[in-house]
Design a protein around this motif. Structure first.
Motif, short mmCIF file in Angstrom:
data_model
loop_
_atom_site.label_atom_id
_atom_site.label_comp_id
_atom_site.label_asym_id
_atom_site.label_seq_id
_atom_site.Cartn_x
_atom_site.Cartn_y
_atom_site.Cartn_z
N VAL A 51 0.89 -1.14 -0.03
CA VAL A 51 -0.05 -0.03 0.06
C VAL A 51 0.85 1.28 0.05
CG1 VAL A 51 -1.91 1.18 0.94
CG2 VAL A 51 -1.73 -1.30 1.40
N VAL A 52 0.59 1.98 -0.89
CA VAL A 52 1.17 3.46 -0.75
C VAL A 52 0.18 4.49 -0.58
CG1 VAL A 52 2.52 4.98 -2.19
CG2 VAL A 52 3.00 2.72 -2.53
N ALA A 53 0.45 5.24 0.60
CA ALA A 53 -0.54 6.13 1.24
C ALA A 53 -0.07 7.35 0.88
CB ALA A 53 -1.05 5.91 2.41
N THR A 54 -0.78 8.26 -0.23
CA THR A 54 0.07 9.67 -0.53
C THR A 54 -1.02 10.64 -0.48
OG1 THR A 54 1.45 10.44 -1.99
CG2 THR A 54 -0.13 8.99 -3.03
N ARG A 55 -0.56 12.05 -0.76
CA ARG A 55 -1.55 12.95 -0.75
C ARG A 55 -1.07 14.04 -1.97
NH1 ARG A 55 0.24 16.78 4.47
NH2 ARG A 55 2.29 16.91 4.00
N GLU A 56 -2.11 14.96 -2.25
CA GLU A 56 -1.62 16.15 -3.17
C GLU A 56 -2.21 17.20 -2.75
OE1 GLU A 56 -3.21 15.26 -7.21
OE2 GLU A 56 -1.60 13.91 -7.55
N PRO A 57 -1.79 18.61 -2.34
CA PRO A 57 -0.45 18.41 -2.79
C PRO A 57 0.52 17.95 -1.67
CG PRO A 57 -1.28 20.65 -1.96
CD PRO A 57 -2.16 19.62 -2.04
N GLY A 58 1.82 17.57 -1.96
CA GLY A 58 2.85 17.19 -1.07
C GLY A 58 3.18 15.80 -0.85
N GLY A 59 2.91 15.18 -2.12
CA GLY A 59 3.38 13.73 -2.08
C GLY A 59 4.73 13.53 -2.30
N VAL A 110 -2.48 2.10 -4.55
CA VAL A 110 -1.94 3.52 -4.19
C VAL A 110 -3.37 4.03 -3.76
CG1 VAL A 110 -1.11 5.87 -4.93
CG2 VAL A 110 -0.29 3.59 -5.86
N VAL A 111 -3.45 4.66 -2.34
CA VAL A 111 -4.45 5.37 -2.10
C VAL A 111 -4.04 6.86 -1.90
CG1 VAL A 111 -6.06 5.64 -0.10
CG2 VAL A 111 -5.06 3.45 -0.76
N THR A 112 -4.50 7.83 -2.82
CA THR A 112 -4.13 9.27 -2.36
C THR A 112 -5.30 10.03 -2.10
OG1 THR A 112 -3.36 11.13 -3.91
CG2 THR A 112 -4.81 9.56 -5.15
N ASP A 113 -5.00 10.98 -1.12
CA ASP A 113 -5.79 11.87 -0.55
C ASP A 113 -5.60 13.08 -1.42
OD1 ASP A 113 -6.92 14.28 0.97
OD2 ASP A 113 -5.85 13.49 2.64
N ARG A 114 -6.65 13.07 -2.36
CA ARG A 114 -6.82 13.94 -3.53
C ARG A 114 -6.07 13.62 -4.89
NH1 ARG A 114 -9.83 17.94 -2.00
NH2 ARG A 114 -9.97 18.86 0.32
N TYR A 115 -6.93 14.08 -5.94
CA TYR A 115 -6.23 13.93 -7.16
C TYR A 115 -7.03 14.97 -8.25
CZ TYR A 115 -4.35 10.85 -11.23
OH TYR A 115 -3.48 10.60 -12.22
N VAL A 116 -7.14 14.35 -9.64
CA VAL A 116 -7.89 15.14 -10.36
C VAL A 116 -8.92 16.21 -10.18
CG1 VAL A 116 -8.44 15.60 -12.91
CG2 VAL A 116 -6.16 14.19 -12.21
N ASP A 117 -9.78 15.18 -9.37
CA ASP A 117 -11.15 15.90 -9.23
C ASP A 117 -11.08 17.04 -8.28
OD1 ASP A 117 -11.98 13.84 -10.84
OD2 ASP A 117 -13.54 13.16 -9.42
N SER A 118 -9.97 16.96 -7.32
CA SER A 118 -10.02 18.38 -6.61
C SER A 118 -9.58 19.64 -7.46
CB SER A 118 -8.83 17.79 -5.42
OG SER A 118 -9.41 17.08 -4.52
N SER A 119 -8.76 19.35 -8.51
CA SER A 119 -8.56 20.48 -9.31
C SER A 119 -9.99 20.95 -10.05
CB SER A 119 -7.63 20.48 -10.24
OG SER A 119 -6.22 20.46 -9.55
N LEU A 120 -10.82 20.14 -10.61
CA LEU A 120 -11.86 20.63 -11.07
C LEU A 120 -12.91 21.12 -10.37
CD1 LEU A 120 -12.30 17.05 -13.29
CD2 LEU A 120 -11.52 19.24 -14.27
N ALA A 121 -12.76 20.53 -9.05
CA ALA A 121 -13.84 21.24 -8.16
C ALA A 121 -13.37 22.40 -7.53
CB ALA A 121 -14.06 20.24 -6.82
N TYR A 122 -12.03 22.78 -7.12
CA TYR A 122 -11.46 23.90 -6.47
C TYR A 122 -11.29 25.02 -7.29
CZ TYR A 122 -11.44 21.68 -1.77
OH TYR A 122 -11.99 21.33 -0.46
N GLN A 123 -10.34 24.39 -8.41
CA GLN A 123 -10.20 25.62 -9.26
C GLN A 123 -11.12 25.79 -10.46
OE1 GLN A 123 -7.27 23.26 -8.27
NE2 GLN A 123 -7.49 25.00 -6.58
N GLY A 124 -11.70 24.56 -10.86
CA GLY A 124 -12.76 24.85 -11.84
C GLY A 124 -14.00 25.49 -11.18
N ALA A 235 5.12 -2.64 4.28
CA ALA A 235 4.69 -1.61 5.23
C ALA A 235 3.92 -0.66 4.47
CB ALA A 235 5.72 -0.84 6.15
N VAL A 236 2.77 0.02 4.88
CA VAL A 236 2.22 1.26 4.26
C VAL A 236 3.13 2.48 4.34
CG1 VAL A 236 0.49 2.74 4.71
CG2 VAL A 236 -0.14 0.64 5.54
N ALA A 237 3.27 2.91 3.22
CA ALA A 237 4.29 4.09 3.03
C ALA A 237 3.57 5.43 3.63
CB ALA A 237 4.26 4.28 1.52
#
Length: 240
Positions: A51-59, A110-124, A235-237
């Motif tokens: 499992v790779v637990a990551t986030r945007e921004p800041g991964g 890979v489990v990411t906290d935010r991805y493309v949809d966040s840009s479509l929602a926040y910036q769009g 191990a979980v990243a």
């Protein structure tokens, strides 16, 4: 955005389909993404997945520097909406190249906290930038990598704001969290609209429910979509 194969890649530029699986957790600030990511990562590791637990921004290290620019409260001139969108896209391009694609190629989940949809929602929707332009920018930044599953943790913005205020672990609202209720309402509506357009690739969950109940429904939906674990669990990243 189009749906795709097991790992969710739909662009030849991104290389062959990956062996792993990409889950994106989306939703407004205070919707519980961090909690759901932690619970999901632990469950996946118990099932034998890397499992790779990551986030945007800041991964990534680069992303951490961009995160400071993007989210730190700005006492001076505001960041222009187009500049904001470009910086998020730069973070995402580095994140996909450095973290996400290599992990998927290994067969990881890979489990990411935010991805493309966040840009479509926040910036769009939030910043009222042209949706098609934000989508094309994100598609270019990711090489067309689309999640196998996007989970929208849906909660009323007023409820989410109350949660943020009660969370003693938070250092204070960041630049986007401090936006108006109207801004966060537009963001929420866009997340729900995106999910309605492609229901086969989305799971919308009522994030006002207890965290354990939300997690149970998420696991129930995700289990049949996952690939067979490729080897011993790792191990979980952590995040940078």
């Amino acid at each position: 955005m189009s749906s795709a194969g097991p790992a969710g890649t739909d662009a030849p530029a991104g290389g062959p389909p990956a062996a792993g699986f990409l889950v994106a957790l989306e939703g407004g600030d205070g919707s519980g993404k961090t909690t759901q990511q932690r619970l999901l990562a632990g469950w996946l590791a118990q099932r034998g997945h890397e499992v790779v637990a990551t986030r945007e921004p800041g991964g990534t290290a680069t992303g951490l520097a961009l995160r400071q620019v993007l989210l730190a409260p700005a006492p001076g001139a505001a960041l222009a909406p187009r500049a904001e969108a470009l910086l998020f896209a730069a973070d995402r391009a580095q994140h996909v190249a450095e973290v996400v694609r290599p992990a998927l190629a290994r067969g990881a989940v890979v489990v990411t906290d935010r991805y493309v949809d966040s840009s479509l929602a926040y910036q769009g929707a939030g910043r009222a930038l042209p949706a098609a332009e934000v989508e094309e920018l994100s598609r270019w930044a990711t090489g067309g990598l689309v999640p196998g599953l996007t989970v929208v943790l849906d909660v009323d913005p007023a409820t989410a704001a109350g949660r943020r205020g009660r969370d003693a672990g938070r250092p204070g609202e960041d630049r986007l969290e401090a936006e108006s209720l109207a801004f966060h309402t537009r963001v929420r509506e866009q997340f729900l609209d995106l999910a309605a357009r492609a229901p086969a690739r989305y799971l919308v969950l009522d994030a006002a429910r207890p965290a354990d109940a939300v997690q149970h429904r998420l696991r129930e939906h995700l289990a049949p979509l996952l690939p067979v674990p490729s080897g011993p669990a790792r191990a979980v990243a952590g995040r940078p």
